[in-house]
Design a protein around this motif. Structure first.
Motif, PDB file in Angstrom:
ATOM      1  N   ASP A 306      64.044  82.270 114.310  1.00 43.93           N
ATOM      2  CA  ASP A 306      65.206  82.832 113.509  1.00 43.93           C
ATOM      3  C   ASP A 306      64.254  84.015 112.547  1.00 43.93           C
ATOM      4  O   ASP A 306      64.980  84.819 112.136  1.00 43.93           O
ATOM      5  N   LEU A 310      65.746  87.461 112.299  1.00 38.38           N
ATOM      6  CA  LEU A 310      66.144  87.980 110.840  1.00 38.38           C
ATOM      7  C   LEU A 310      65.143  89.301 110.527  1.00 38.38           C
ATOM      8  O   LEU A 310      66.014  90.239 109.983  1.00 38.38           O
ATOM      9  N   PHE A 370      70.581  92.588 102.654  1.00 36.40           N
ATOM     10  CA  PHE A 370      69.845  91.783 103.756  1.00 36.40           C
ATOM     11  C   PHE A 370      68.718  92.281 104.181  1.00 36.40           C
ATOM     12  O   PHE A 370      67.784  91.618 104.391  1.00 36.40           O
ATOM     13  N   PHE A 475      75.323  80.762 110.952  1.00 34.99           N
ATOM     14  CA  PHE A 475      74.072  81.931 110.771  1.00 34.99           C
ATOM     15  C   PHE A 475      74.163  83.003 111.743  1.00 34.99           C
ATOM     16  O   PHE A 475      73.070  83.895 111.676  1.00 34.99           O
ATOM     17  N   GLU A 476      75.040  83.223 112.428  1.00 37.04           N
ATOM     18  CA  GLU A 476      74.945  84.548 113.361  1.00 37.04           C
ATOM     19  C   GLU A 476      75.731  85.548 112.651  1.00 37.04           C
ATOM     20  O   GLU A 476      76.502  85.640 111.894  1.00 37.04           O
ATOM     21  N   PRO A 477      74.939  86.941 112.739  1.00 42.09           N
ATOM     22  CA  PRO A 477      75.529  88.102 111.912  1.00 42.09           C
ATOM     23  C   PRO A 477      76.917  88.386 112.418  1.00 42.09           C
ATOM     24  O   PRO A 477      77.148  88.219 113.615  1.00 42.09           O
ATOM     25  N   LEU A 488      77.884  88.414 106.743  1.00 41.69           N
ATOM     26  CA  LEU A 488      76.716  88.785 106.465  1.00 41.69           C
ATOM     27  C   LEU A 488      76.181  87.685 105.535  1.00 41.69           C
ATOM     28  O   LEU A 488      75.056  87.389 105.236  1.00 41.69           O
ATOM     29  N   VAL A 491      74.012  84.658 106.719  1.00 41.57           N
ATOM     30  CA  VAL A 491      72.811  85.485 107.140  1.00 41.57           C
ATOM     31  C   VAL A 491      71.851  85.811 106.004  1.00 41.57           C
ATOM     32  O   VAL A 491      70.536  85.580 106.132  1.00 41.57           O
ATOM     33  N   LYS A 494      70.420  82.550 104.298  1.00 40.78           N
ATOM     34  CA  LYS A 494      69.068  82.183 105.264  1.00 40.78           C
ATOM     35  C   LYS A 494      68.011  82.833 105.061  1.00 40.78           C
ATOM     36  O   LYS A 494      67.009  82.393 104.976  1.00 40.78           O
ATOM     37  N   LYS A 495      68.243  84.058 105.025  1.00 43.57           N
ATOM     38  CA  LYS A 495      66.897  84.974 105.089  1.00 43.57           C
ATOM     39  C   LYS A 495      66.221  84.597 103.803  1.00 43.57           C
ATOM     40  O   LYS A 495      64.900  84.637 103.653  1.00 43.57           O
TER      41      LYS A 495
END
Length: 530
Positions: A306, A310, A370, A475-477, A488, A491, A494-495
């Motif tokens: 991941d 990312l 992001f 969590f998929e873009p 997003l 995502v 999570k990042k």
């Protein structure tokens, strides 16, 4: 424990004694007053020669058979001697095979020889009673001298030839026994203290024994499962288990990753080695299973992948945002000019274009957020205070929609190290998603807990929830169930959490709600103010 090597040593001793006796008989043959005694001596010579030949040819392989031939052949030799020359001194010679049987210390052979000798003595006394009633003192003395010679030969052989050999064999066997005991001890220690779960199954899949690690990993105590068939796998693995079991019975081994099931029906990822156990004749008699819980390992691998994903997405996002915003600035300027022109005949279309350009700029801004989260400006901050400030931003919406929001803080105030604004963005994204999933008068719960050196923040709602497909793609873009979303938000969330060395876990059931669990490493902890 009897060994072929020890039996072979005894064989060598007794055959050497027989050879010595034959040599003595050859020397006293001219003085013997028995008719055709030389034929009997020749028979003894041939018998001893055969024993010597057999002893030199695969001695250890046929040691047990040679022992039988020595003892019972010697008994037959002496019995025939007594039949041909019935005399009281010859009866004493029947004791020698029994004495040699005691040398071997083989109980079954001793019992058979004693029974056979008693039968032979009874038969000889019955047949030749009159011969034994008269005693020739001269012959008696000569027999005693011969017996003394045999005892002397036995003594010399034992002291100079057999004694040292037996002592060496005794020491060697003692050493091997201690080594075997030590090896068994080491194997038992390995079995008891191994970190991997070890179980031994019979061929009908009943548990024979398990180690303590198995009890810990699977939740079954040894006494509960020993001798029973226990299902340690989910139902969807049944066909694979049956197939592997049949192949293991044929001698195959397997090393695989699979799902295993605990006593409480929970599942975990396991790395397993399944192998057959053989007996001395190379027959499969049991099945060994060694299992290792690799749930943490797989999670670590997923986290690593991941992070790589990312990072790659962040680099692409930065490039795309830069390339998109530059031409969009020019396009947006021209559209604005057209909209400001009262004579613009395409105002309806240019207004639509302006709104779509705003949407493109929104996506580009999310790309930049992001790709470049504000993680460089870091310090220690009170994460619970940051959480409360974000909750206050939604207070009006809570009141308007009559949403019940309960907050349970940890027993200690906790600081984490990172960027406060970025963490607030995480809370905003999660609370916004929760509010969108909640109906009016819904329930939102926030609970903080301290687990060792980690702060666990649990945000749960009783909203619409998500199905398994949506949960897997969360969590998929660019994945979103909302029409006006770029996909997003989670995502980015999570990042940011990964950048703070934290973790995020999401559990959801359709119609029941969603639970989001955030974990952050604690930098400093202090008691709450009274």
């Amino acid at each position: 424990m009897e060994t072929d090597k020890l039996v072979q040593s005894h064989n060598n001793f007794i055959i050497l004694f027989f050879a010595s006796v034959v040599i003595v008989q050859l020397f006293v043959l001219p003085f013997a007053d028995y008719n055709y005694y030389w034929v009997f001596v020749l028979g003894g010579f041939i018998y001893t020669t055969i024993l010597l030949f057999l002893n030199r040819r695969d001695a250890r392989k046929h040691a047990i058979r040679l022992r039988t031939l020595i003892l019972f052949g010697g008994n037959l030799y002496v019995f025939l001697l007594n039949i041909l020359y019935p005399d009281i001194p010859f009866l004493l010679y029947l004791l020698f095979p029994i004495i040699f049987a005691f040398v071997y210390n083989h109980k079954r052979t001793i019992l058979i020889l004693v029974s056979l000798t008693l039968t032979q003595l009874a038969l000889l006394l019955l047949l030749f009673r009159e011969y034994y009633s008269t005693i020739d003192h001269f012959r008696l003395v000569s027999h005693y001298v011969f017996l003394l010679l045999m005892v002397l030969i036995l003594t010399v052989l034992f002291v100079f030839r057999v004694g040292p050999e037996w002592k060496r064999l005794f020491v060697e066997n003692k050493r091997k026994e201690e080594q075997l005991t030590s090896q068994d001890g080491y194997l038992q220690l390995f079995f008891e203290h191994a970190q991997d779960a070890i179980a031994v199954f019979s061929l009908d899949l009943r548990i024979i024994t398990v180690n303590p690690a198995f009890e810990t990993m699977y939740g079954w105590k040894k006494g509960e499962c020993q001798g029973k068939k226990i299902q340690l796998y989910p139902e969807n693995e049944l066909q694979g288990v049956v197939h592997r079991t049949e192949r293991v019975k044929q001698g195959e081994s397997f090393h695989l990753r699979t799902k295993e099931m605990r006593k409480d029906k929970t599942l975990f990822d396991a790395e397993m080695t399944i192998a057959p156990i053989y007996n001395k004749t190379q027959e499969v008699i049991a099945i060994s299973v060694i299992a290792r819980n690799i749930t943490d390992k797989l999670q670590a691998e997923k986290l690593k992948m991941d992070a790589i994903k990312l990072k790659a997405i962040g680099e692409i996002a930065a490039s795309v945002a830069h390339e998109v915003r530059n031409p969009m600035t020019a396009v947006s300027g021209f559209i604005q000019m057209m909209n400001d022109d009262p004579a613009n005949p395409y105002r309806y279309f240019t207004e639509i274009m302006r709104e779509e350009i705003k949407r493109i700029n929104l996506i580009a801004n999310e790309f930049l957020t992001f790709s470049k989260p504000n993680i460089k400006n870091t310090c220690e901050f009170d994460i619970e205070q940051a959480l409360l400030e974000v909750v206050n931003l939604f207070e009006n919406e809570f009141q308007i929609r009559k949403i019940q929001c309960s907050i349970h803080l940890a027993e200690h105030q906790t600081d984490i190290f990172g960027n406060e604004e970025s963490v607030k963005q995480v809370f905003i994204n999660i609370l916004r998603n929760a509010l969108e999933a909640l109906s009016d008068s819904g329930i939102l719960r926030i609970k903080n807990r301290i687990l060792s050196d980690q702060l666990c923040i649990e945000i749960s709602d009783n909203g619409t929830g998500m199905n398994q497909e949506a949960l897997e793609q969360l969590f998929e873009p660019f994945y979103s169930t909302k029409v006006d979303s770029a996909g997003l938000g989670m995502v980015i969330t999570k990042k940011i959490i990964y950048d703070h060395k934290g973790k995020i876990e999401v559990a959801s059931n359709p119609g029941k709600g969603t639970v989001v669990t955030l974990t952050f490493p604690i930098a400093k902890m202090k008691p709450c103010a009274v």
